[in-house]
Design a protein around this motif. Structure first.
Motif, short mmCIF file in Angstrom:
data_model
loop_
_atom_site.label_atom_id
_atom_site.label_comp_id
_atom_site.label_asym_id
_atom_site.label_seq_id
_atom_site.Cartn_x
_atom_site.Cartn_y
_atom_site.Cartn_z
N GLY A 72 0.85 -1.19 0.00
CA GLY A 72 0.00 0.00 0.00
C GLY A 72 0.88 1.23 0.00
O GLY A 72 2.09 1.13 0.22
N ILE A 73 0.27 2.38 -0.21
CA ILE A 73 1.06 3.63 -0.30
C ILE A 73 0.51 4.64 0.71
O ILE A 73 -0.63 4.54 1.13
CB ILE A 73 0.99 4.17 -1.76
CG1 ILE A 73 2.01 5.28 -2.00
CG2 ILE A 73 -0.41 4.65 -2.12
CD1 ILE A 73 3.35 4.76 -2.39
N GLY A 74 1.33 5.58 1.10
CA GLY A 74 0.88 6.63 2.02
C GLY A 74 0.53 6.03 3.38
O GLY A 74 1.26 5.21 3.92
N THR A 75 -0.62 6.43 3.91
CA THR A 75 -1.03 5.95 5.23
C THR A 75 -1.21 4.43 5.22
O THR A 75 -0.86 3.75 6.19
CB THR A 75 -2.33 6.66 5.65
OG1 THR A 75 -2.07 8.06 5.64
CG2 THR A 75 -2.79 6.23 7.03
N ALA A 76 -1.75 3.91 4.12
CA ALA A 76 -1.91 2.46 4.01
C ALA A 76 -0.54 1.78 4.13
O ALA A 76 -0.41 0.73 4.76
CB ALA A 76 -2.58 2.10 2.68
N GLY A 77 0.47 2.38 3.55
CA GLY A 77 1.83 1.84 3.64
C GLY A 77 2.37 1.89 5.05
O GLY A 77 3.11 0.99 5.48
N VAL A 116 -3.49 -3.13 1.24
CA VAL A 116 -4.21 -2.14 2.05
C VAL A 116 -4.43 -0.85 1.24
O VAL A 116 -3.48 -0.31 0.67
CB VAL A 116 -3.41 -1.78 3.33
CG1 VAL A 116 -4.26 -0.96 4.29
CG2 VAL A 116 -2.88 -3.04 4.03
N SER A 117 -5.67 -0.38 1.22
CA SER A 117 -5.95 0.90 0.55
C SER A 117 -7.24 1.47 1.12
O SER A 117 -8.29 0.84 1.03
CB SER A 117 -6.10 0.68 -0.96
OG SER A 117 -6.62 1.84 -1.57
N ALA A 118 -7.16 2.68 1.70
CA ALA A 118 -8.35 3.30 2.29
C ALA A 118 -9.44 3.47 1.24
O ALA A 118 -10.62 3.21 1.50
CB ALA A 118 -7.98 4.64 2.92
N SER A 119 -9.07 3.91 0.05
CA SER A 119 -10.06 4.12 -1.01
C SER A 119 -10.41 2.81 -1.70
O SER A 119 -11.42 2.71 -2.40
CB SER A 119 -9.51 5.10 -2.05
OG SER A 119 -8.34 4.54 -2.64
N GLY A 120 -9.53 1.84 -1.54
CA GLY A 120 -9.71 0.57 -2.25
C GLY A 120 -9.38 0.68 -3.72
O GLY A 120 -9.80 -0.15 -4.53
N ARG A 121 -8.61 1.70 -4.09
CA ARG A 121 -8.30 1.83 -5.52
C ARG A 121 -6.89 2.30 -5.82
O ARG A 121 -6.62 2.70 -6.95
CB ARG A 121 -9.33 2.72 -6.19
CG ARG A 121 -9.43 4.11 -5.62
CD ARG A 121 -10.22 5.01 -6.56
NE ARG A 121 -9.98 6.38 -6.17
CZ ARG A 121 -10.92 7.23 -5.80
NH1 ARG A 121 -12.18 6.86 -5.80
NH2 ARG A 121 -10.61 8.45 -5.45
N SER A 122 -5.97 2.27 -4.86
CA SER A 122 -4.61 2.70 -5.21
C SER A 122 -3.98 1.67 -6.14
O SER A 122 -4.15 0.45 -5.95
CB SER A 122 -3.74 2.91 -3.96
OG SER A 122 -3.22 1.68 -3.51
N PRO A 123 -3.26 2.13 -7.16
CA PRO A 123 -2.61 1.18 -8.08
C PRO A 123 -1.65 0.26 -7.34
O PRO A 123 -1.47 -0.89 -7.75
CB PRO A 123 -1.84 2.10 -9.05
CG PRO A 123 -2.43 3.45 -8.89
CD PRO A 123 -3.02 3.53 -7.52
N MET A 392 -0.78 17.01 -8.94
CA MET A 392 0.31 16.08 -9.30
C MET A 392 -0.26 14.87 -10.04
O MET A 392 0.28 14.44 -11.06
CB MET A 392 0.99 15.64 -8.00
CG MET A 392 2.14 14.70 -8.17
SD MET A 392 3.61 15.59 -8.69
CE MET A 392 4.68 14.22 -9.04
N LYS A 393 -1.39 14.34 -9.50
CA LYS A 393 -2.00 13.17 -10.15
C LYS A 393 -2.45 13.53 -11.56
O LYS A 393 -2.25 12.76 -12.50
CB LYS A 393 -3.22 12.70 -9.34
CG LYS A 393 -2.86 11.85 -8.13
CD LYS A 393 -4.13 11.35 -7.46
CE LYS A 393 -3.81 10.63 -6.16
NZ LYS A 393 -4.97 10.43 -5.31
N GLU A 394 -3.05 14.75 -11.71
CA GLU A 394 -3.52 15.16 -13.05
C GLU A 394 -2.35 15.30 -14.01
O GLU A 394 -2.37 14.78 -15.13
CB GLU A 394 -4.25 16.50 -12.95
CG GLU A 394 -5.66 16.37 -12.40
CD GLU A 394 -6.22 17.72 -11.95
OE1 GLU A 394 -7.28 17.70 -11.32
OE2 GLU A 394 -5.58 18.77 -12.23
O1 LIG Z 1 -5.18 4.41 1.08
P1 LIG Z 1 -5.35 4.77 -0.37
O2 LIG Z 1 -6.74 5.18 -0.70
O3 LIG Z 1 -4.84 3.68 -1.23
O4 LIG Z 1 -4.45 6.03 -0.65
C1 LIG Z 1 -3.07 5.98 -0.55
C2 LIG Z 1 -2.51 7.36 -0.40
O5 LIG Z 1 -2.89 8.13 -1.51
C3 LIG Z 1 -3.37 9.40 -1.10
O6 LIG Z 1 -4.77 9.38 -1.11
C4 LIG Z 1 -2.86 10.46 -2.00
O7 LIG Z 1 -3.29 10.17 -3.30
C5 LIG Z 1 -2.89 9.52 0.34
O8 LIG Z 1 -3.63 10.44 1.08
C6 LIG Z 1 -3.04 8.10 0.79
O9 LIG Z 1 -2.38 7.80 1.98
#
Ligand SMILES: O=P(O)(O)OC[C@H]1O[C@](O)(CO)[C@@H](O)[C@@H]1O
Length: 398
Positions: A72-77, A116-123, A392-394
């Motif tokens: 996972g990335i960010g907080t999920a990581g 792990v992904s809060a949004s359930g959609r991180s690549p 940045m994403k855009e």
């Molecule tokens: O937990 P997610 O939804 O996969 O997001 C991963 C990371 O990407 C972000 O949403 C930024 O795009 C962070 O805030 C977050 O920690």
């Protein structure tokens, strides 16, 4: 839009009085970041209940894995870092946080992947879940219900632990962490028990109460920490591996909420390198200039200075596994405080409390989490807005 006007608006200097005005705080926090931050204890309880409702037997059936990868990335990581420290250095199985899409090349049928992904959609999480399935590794997924991640888990016939979505993801640290820990417990890798979870939740609640917006700065540890950091470059060091996870988390929230540049990491490593920052232009040199001018009329010297935040893990539980003896960590923490004092660099200390590793971690994360939000609000910044990340994403077309 041009630099300076692009993104969120705010003020360069902090408005100290604003922090003691709960109505103004609420107005500047339209998304409710303070409320989300205060929900940490509830997140622990809710995620423990949701995990208990998920059938994890498929995970345990094949016994102890060769390795566990938390993807996972960010907080999920960050949840992977938490698991690695709670599992401790004597964990018989490597626990490996992985922050890029897919999984390491060696992952195969003998391993477990926790996506792990809060949004359930991180690549990163989706790529890992798909790769784990392809390679026959055991998979467990944690994230938003009805998400792409849930669909991948279902296709793989893997357990999925739903975590109701809170925007933004960084407000979901505890909601995401608890399922990861409990999945690892199912594999026999950590000893977190129900009492640990209850005590951790209670501590997070108590700290949220101490840090509530109606508690004024002089009794509110988060507001005073925020005001101490205002206008500085924060250096956040953790005295132990557990405290280092908390230090990195403070780096995350100070950057994302308050948009402060932060140096964060392990004091052990800093002591062999970055501790030299204390002697530099933002450290001892700047403080030396202040002393020179203090004798003259001018008391305020312009310029940014370091502010050290030391997260000390008293290591209260003698049964905890540790890389180094507690006495070594304590001596190092005392030493850096002395170093800072000798150079005139201000230092805030947060000391861990609680019996279990999880509770101690909570006691080092809770107040700094609030402080990062208060620092944003004192600058007039909406702590929840993340225009630079969206832009940045855009631009990167992600
Ligand atoms: O937990 P997610 O939804 O996969 O997001 C991963 C990371 O990407 C972000 O949403 C930024 O795009 C962070 O805030 C977050 O920690």
């Amino acid at each position: 839009m041009m630099g300076g006007t692009a993104g969120v608006s705010g003020r360069r200097d902090v408005d100290e009085s604003l922090l003691d005005d709960p109505a103004a705080l609420a107005e500047r926090d339209p998304g409710g970041m303070l409320r989300f931050t205060a929900s940490a204890g509830a997140q622990v309880r809710e995620s423990a209940a949701l995990t208990a409702e998920t059938n994890l037997t498929a995970l345990a059936d094949d016994g102890r894995p060769r390795a566990v990868v938390i993807a996972g990335i960010g907080t999920a990581g960050r949840t992977g870092d938490v698991l690695a420290t709670v599992a401790g250095p004597r964990c018989p199985v490597p626990v490996i946080p992985h922050r890029s899409a897919g999984v390491p090349g060696w992952v195969g049928a003998a391993d477990v992947v926790i996506a792990v992904s809060a949004s359930g959609r991180s690549p990163e999480a989706l790529g890992a879940a798909e790769a784990a399935h392809r390679r026959g590794a055991r998979l467990v997924a944690v994230g938003a219900p009805d998400s792409q991640l849930q669909a991948v888990a279902e296709r793989a016939r893997a357990p999925f632990i739903p975590v109701p979505r809170r925007a933004p993801a960084r407000a979901s640290l505890w909601a995401l962490t608890v399922p990861v820990l409990l999945a690892a417990r199912t594999l026999g890798l950590v000893k977190v028990n129900e009492a640990d979870l209850a005590e951790t939740a209670a501590r997070l609640d108590a700290d949220a109460d101490r840090c509530r917006s109606t508690a004024e700065s002089f009794v509110n540890p988060a507001k005073s920490l925020a005001l101490g950091l205002a206008g500085s470059i924060p250096i956040v060091w953790g005295s132990s591996p557990l405290a280092t996870v908390a230090a990195r988390r403070f780096g995350d929230t100070l950057s994302a909420n308050a948009r402060y540049p932060v140096v964060s990491g392990a004091l052990g490593e800093a002591g062999r390198g970055r501790v030299g920052l204390l002697d530099g232009v933002f450290g001892g040199l700047a403080e030396g200039m202040r002393d020179i001018f203090a004798d003259q009329e001018e008391t305020e010297v312009e310029g940014t200075r370091l502010r050290l935040v030391l997260l000390r893990d008293g290591g209260l539980n003698p049964e905890d596994d540790a890389d180094e003896p507690l006495a070594v960590e304590e001596r190092r923490a005392d030493a850096v405080q002395t170093l800072a004092e000798r150079r005139g660099v201000r230092c805030d200390v947060v000391t861990a409390e609680g019996g279990s590793a999880l509770e101690r971690l909570a006691s080092l994360v809770a107040v700094p989490d609030f402080a990062a939000v208060y620092l944003a609000l004192a600058h007039g910044l909406d702590p929840m807005a993340v225009p630079a990340i969206t832009e940045m994403k855009e631009l990167a077309n992600q």
